[in-house]
Scaffold this active site. Structure first.
Site, PDB file in Angstrom:
ATOM      1  N   GLY A  11      33.595  -3.682  48.185  1.00 16.65           N
ATOM      2  CA  GLY A  11      34.206  -4.859  47.980  1.00 16.65           C
ATOM      3  C   GLY A  11      35.206  -4.932  46.980  1.00 16.65           C
ATOM      4  N   GLY A  62      38.598  -7.315  45.404  1.00 20.68           N
ATOM      5  CA  GLY A  62      38.488  -8.820  45.399  1.00 20.68           C
ATOM      6  C   GLY A  62      38.947  -9.207  43.845  1.00 20.68           C
ATOM      7  N   ASP A  97      36.758  -0.907  50.365  1.00 19.86           N
ATOM      8  CA  ASP A  97      37.248  -2.338  50.764  1.00 19.86           C
ATOM      9  C   ASP A  97      37.242  -2.237  52.126  1.00 19.86           C
ATOM     10  OD1 ASP A  97      37.486  -5.176  49.134  1.00 19.86           O
ATOM     11  OD2 ASP A  97      38.763  -5.128  50.974  1.00 19.86           O
ATOM     12  N   TYR A 137      25.672 -19.847  49.521  1.00 17.31           N
ATOM     13  CA  TYR A 137      25.926 -18.679  48.641  1.00 17.31           C
ATOM     14  C   TYR A 137      24.849 -18.719  47.624  1.00 17.31           C
ATOM     15  CZ  TYR A 137      28.746 -16.730  44.917  1.00 17.31           C
ATOM     16  OH  TYR A 137      29.053 -16.080  43.466  1.00 17.31           O
ATOM     17  N   LYS A 187      22.249 -15.748  46.932  1.00 12.66           N
ATOM     18  CA  LYS A 187      22.123 -15.138  45.451  1.00 12.66           C
ATOM     19  C   LYS A 187      20.507 -14.993  45.091  1.00 12.66           C
ATOM     20  CE  LYS A 187      26.265 -14.064  44.660  1.00 12.66           C
ATOM     21  NZ  LYS A 187      26.597 -12.824  44.682  1.00 12.66           N
TER      22      LYS A 187
HETATM   23  C1  AKB Z   1      31.990 -19.770  42.928  1.00 10.91           C
HETATM   24  O1  AKB Z   1      32.711 -20.576  42.181  1.00 10.91           O
HETATM   25  O2  AKB Z   1      31.705 -19.693  44.054  1.00 10.91           O
HETATM   26  C2  AKB Z   1      31.938 -18.583  42.008  1.00 10.91           C
HETATM   27  C3  AKB Z   1      30.559 -18.417  41.485  1.00 10.91           C
HETATM   28  C4  AKB Z   1      30.579 -19.172  40.123  1.00 10.91           C
HETATM   29  O3  AKB Z   1      29.845 -17.549  41.546  1.00 10.91           O
HETATM   30  N1  AKB Z   1      33.200 -18.183  41.304  1.00 10.91           N
END
Ligand code: AKB
Length: 318
Positions: free
Chosen positions: A8, A11, A34, A140, A144
């Site tokens: 990646g 980015g 990438d 997200y 994580k």
């Molecule tokens: C997002 O806003 O999704 C990213 C992060 C804080 O991980 N920049």
């Protein structure tokens, strides 16, 4: 680290991390990959177009370039992840799993960033501790937290040298971020330089941690080069540099670009995500275990951002 494979690389972070690492370890020793071609990264060192979900091809590249460290930067960010959660899970976890498997099979160290997004609404908001409640309500964030757990699992179960930081919103001037909740804090500098009205998607008083790219790049190398005997934590370290809300940021920019015009048009998805994240992390473990210390604050970053984005405008690049 002698030969590093970056997944990646095109980015926001990769486009600056690759030249930074090439400056330290040598152009030929940092292999950028990438899913899209990238002439800039290719011009200065090895570059391969590869889908980070293609484990077989990654294994071949690791052998060809005798890789001993993998940096996985592949991710759909927080706001984009909410538009297509199953795709976010597939890409974010697929790339991470492949990076960890490379670590296990090829005996390579693995760095993959976590984020303030790993925290959620039930996390303490101020001086958020290193070890605390982690119940994010975005895909997200779910990726994580899962990634942090997997990183520690690969370390304890297979002995892979996995290390990670929880990045704040990263502010930079080479490649724009895309699909994140903290993107506003980059975009406003472009609006200020271009003399355009900035439409802010989150409310004026919502605080989040932020960091300038040069600090972020340095944190990665310092953590990866840290003495493993000193690391009590691995996945992932809180790192902090500054914390502000939109109105504080705009105030700092107006000290140097007084004509900045802003209008608020709240994006409900970004607002909800921003409200669920911490105001300010406690990064004392990173400080004591591997010497983390930020160098940039809001005013020094703002001066540099306005100068660098201004140069892009003068050159006709924006
Ligand atoms: C997002 O806003 O999704 C990213 C992060 C804080 O991980 N920049």
């Amino acid at each position: 680290m002698k030969n590093i494979l970056i997944l990646g690389a095109g980015g926001q972070i990769g486009s600056e991390l690759v030249p930074y690492l090439r400056g330290i370890y040598g152009d030929a020793h940092v292999v950028a990959t990438d899913v899209k071609p990238n002439e800039v990264l290719k011009a200065a060192g090895p570059f391969e177009v590869v889908d980070a979900l293609d484990a077989k091809r990654l294994g071949e590249l690791a052998d060809t370039y005798r890789i001993d460290a993998v940096f996985n930067l592949v991710a759909l960010l927080s706001a984009t992840g909410e538009k297509n959660p199953t795709l976010a899970w597939r890409i974010n976890m697929g790339a991470l799993t492949n990076a960890l498997e490379l670590g296990r099979e090829k005996k390579a160290a693995v760095f993959t960033p976590s984020s303030i997004g790993a925290f959620g609404p039930s996390t303490p908001k101020d001086k958020t501790p290193q070890d605390t409640v982690m119940r994010p309500n975005t895909m997200y964030g779910v990726c994580k937290v899962s990634g942090e757990l997997l990183g520690d699992y690969y370390h304890t179960r297979f002995g892979v040298d996995t290390r990670s930081v929880r990045f704040p919103g990263i502010i930079s001037n080479v490649t724009l971020p895309g699909g994140g909740t903290t993107d506003y804090a980059v975009e406003v500098y472009y609006a200020a330089v271009k003399g355009e009205e900035f439409v802010c998607p989150v409310s004026e008083g919502v605080y989040m941690d932020m960091m300038y790219m040069p600090d972020a790049l340095r944190s990665i190398v310092e953590l990866m080069e840290a003495d493993p005997a000193k690391l009590k934590h691995r996945n992932s370290f809180n790192v902090a540099a500054m914390s502000f809300c939109p109105s504080k940021l705009f105030e700092a920019i107006r000290k140097q670009a007084p004509s900045l015009k802003v209008r608020y048009e709240i994006d409900p998805v970004k607002e909800q995500i921003a409200q669920s994240w911490p105001n300010m992390l406690d990064d004392s473990c990173a400080r004591s275990e591997w010497g983390w210390k930020p160098e940039w604050d809001l005013d020094s970053m703002t001066r540099d951002m306005l100068e660098k984005v201004g140069e892009k405008k003068t050159k006709g690049l924006i």
